[in-house]
Motif scaffolding. Structure first.
Motif, PDB file in Angstrom:
ATOM      1  N   GLU A 192     -13.032   9.884  27.030  1.00  0.00           N
ATOM      2  CA  GLU A 192     -13.583   9.775  28.385  1.00  0.00           C
ATOM      3  C   GLU A 192     -12.951  10.764  29.353  1.00  0.00           C
ATOM      4  O   GLU A 192     -13.576  11.159  30.340  1.00  0.00           O
ATOM      5  CB  GLU A 192     -13.379   8.355  28.916  1.00  0.00           C
ATOM      6  N   THR A 193     -11.701  11.162  29.103  1.00  0.00           N
ATOM      7  CA  THR A 193     -10.989  11.994  30.086  1.00  0.00           C
ATOM      8  C   THR A 193     -11.650  13.343  30.362  1.00  0.00           C
ATOM      9  O   THR A 193     -11.495  13.865  31.472  1.00  0.00           O
ATOM     10  CB  THR A 193      -9.523  12.194  29.665  1.00  0.00           C
ATOM     11  N   ASP A 200     -16.604  -3.089  28.080  1.00  0.00           N
ATOM     12  CA  ASP A 200     -16.644  -2.517  29.420  1.00  0.00           C
ATOM     13  C   ASP A 200     -15.968  -3.374  30.484  1.00  0.00           C
ATOM     14  O   ASP A 200     -15.425  -2.836  31.464  1.00  0.00           O
ATOM     15  CB  ASP A 200     -18.096  -2.274  29.846  1.00  0.00           C
ATOM     16  N   ARG A 204     -12.897   4.997  33.433  1.00  0.00           N
ATOM     17  CA  ARG A 204     -13.180   6.113  34.351  1.00  0.00           C
ATOM     18  C   ARG A 204     -12.563   5.889  35.733  1.00  0.00           C
ATOM     19  O   ARG A 204     -12.430   6.832  36.512  1.00  0.00           O
ATOM     20  CB  ARG A 204     -14.681   6.352  34.444  1.00  0.00           C
ATOM     21  N   GLU A 205     -12.171   4.655  36.022  1.00  0.00           N
ATOM     22  CA  GLU A 205     -11.438   4.396  37.258  1.00  0.00           C
ATOM     23  C   GLU A 205     -10.078   5.095  37.246  1.00  0.00           C
ATOM     24  O   GLU A 205      -9.506   5.368  38.316  1.00  0.00           O
ATOM     25  CB  GLU A 205     -11.226   2.889  37.444  1.00  0.00           C
ATOM     26  N   HIS A 221     -14.542  13.811  31.144  1.00  0.00           N
ATOM     27  CA  HIS A 221     -15.508  13.554  32.220  1.00  0.00           C
ATOM     28  C   HIS A 221     -14.828  13.288  33.557  1.00  0.00           C
ATOM     29  O   HIS A 221     -15.514  13.113  34.570  1.00  0.00           O
ATOM     30  CB  HIS A 221     -16.385  12.352  31.851  1.00  0.00           C
ATOM     31  N   PHE A 222     -13.505  13.241  33.570  1.00  0.00           N
ATOM     32  CA  PHE A 222     -12.779  12.965  34.806  1.00  0.00           C
ATOM     33  C   PHE A 222     -12.904  14.145  35.767  1.00  0.00           C
ATOM     34  O   PHE A 222     -12.979  15.303  35.357  1.00  0.00           O
ATOM     35  CB  PHE A 222     -11.302  12.713  34.521  1.00  0.00           C
ATOM     36  N   GLN A 264      -9.366   8.081  36.663  1.00  0.00           N
ATOM     37  CA  GLN A 264      -9.374   9.435  37.232  1.00  0.00           C
ATOM     38  C   GLN A 264      -8.895   9.435  38.684  1.00  0.00           C
ATOM     39  O   GLN A 264      -8.424  10.459  39.185  1.00  0.00           O
ATOM     40  CB  GLN A 264     -10.767  10.043  37.143  1.00  0.00           C
TER      41      GLN A 264
END
Length: 269
Positions: A118-119, A80, A86-87, A121-122, A89
């Motif tokens: 992860e994308t 992490d 997630r930044e 969840h963007f 997005q």
């Protein structure tokens, strides 16, 4: 080649986000070079290695850098403190309407699969291009040539260090590495290096974790490399559990010709 240290701390930062041990309190009292955001570097203002949870704090801390203008982002691995994906997005049109170029994302196949997971969840799809890297295979990343080296850090994932080349100038970036396998050492045996950046996540602590290096191992690491005369060696990814403040670590390193990096340090090769 211009190298800028965006951060030089370990996963929890230094002083740590939730720990108030004596060394954390003293680092906070002293301030200056003892205050470390999570690790990462910027090369020639357009190539970034790793995206940490402090990415926005780095934008605020270094207003003379246009961190929004990066063209390439390389990931060493998916922990992490290096993989705050997630930044990404906030690269989308809704958040960055002035950005025209896509961002090239470079990493192992495993890292890219995790990013693609992860994308969904963007908030909105950003302009990203995915570029898979293979161990020990040099590839052009913008104006630089990059060779991913196999690190010994995460048992369930292929983790990379990076050998950067610009002409005959070579920089080894070895963050979150552990001690190399014979395969990586053999690859580096005949490569002359102009500079080295290596993590010292364990400092003088003696826990049994092998995914980071102690100070003693960093000294041995330097001695095993083929360094050009005068090539600087910098320590990064420093942790409060390593038991040394910046000034103390400098005292330990000086006899071995090793320097201690700090947030905002810049050098040119």
């Amino acid at each position: 080649m211009r190298i800028f240290f965006l951060g030089t701390g370990a996963a929890e930062g230094f002083p740590a986000v939730f720990s108030r041990t004596p060394i954390n309190l003293e680092a906070l009292r002293r301030g200056g070079k003892n205050l470390r955001l999570r690790s990462g570097i910027l090369l020639d203002e357009v190539v970034r290695v790793d995206l940490c949870p402090d990415a926005l704090a780095q934008v605020h801390k270094y207003p003379h850098l246009d961190l929004a203008a990066i063209e390439h982002l390389l990931f060493t691995h998916s922990h992490d403190d290096h993989f705050a994906v997630r930044e990404l997005q906030y690269l989308s049109r809704n958040f960055a309407p002035d950005r025209e170029l896509p961002l090239d994302i470079w990493g192992s196949h495993q890292v890219l699969v995790k990013l693609c997971g992860e994308t969904p969840h963007f908030f909105e799809e950003p302009p990203l291009r995915y570029r898979a890297l293979e161990p020990f295979r040099e590839i052009a990343v913008g104006h630089l040539w990059v060779t991913p080296l196999v690190a010994n850090h995460k048992v369930d994932e292929l983790c990379f260090n990076f050998l950067f080349r610009d002409g005959d100038t070579r920089l080894l970036y070895a963050s979150d590495t552990g001690w190399y396998s014979a395969e990586t050492w053999d690859f580096l045996a005949d490569i002359s290096l102009n500079a080295v950046i290596v993590e010292c996540g364990k400092g003088i602590s003696t826990n049994g974790y092998t995914g980071h290096l102690t100070l003693e191992e960093c000294i041995a690491f330097k001695e095993k490399l083929a360094l050009k005369p005068g090539a600087p060696v910098y320590l990064t990814h420093l942790c409060h559990t390593g038991l040394l403040l910046h000034e103390e670590l400098e005292e330990h390193c000086a006899p071995h010709g090793i320097s201690v990096a700090y947030d905002g340090l810049e050098f040119v090769l």
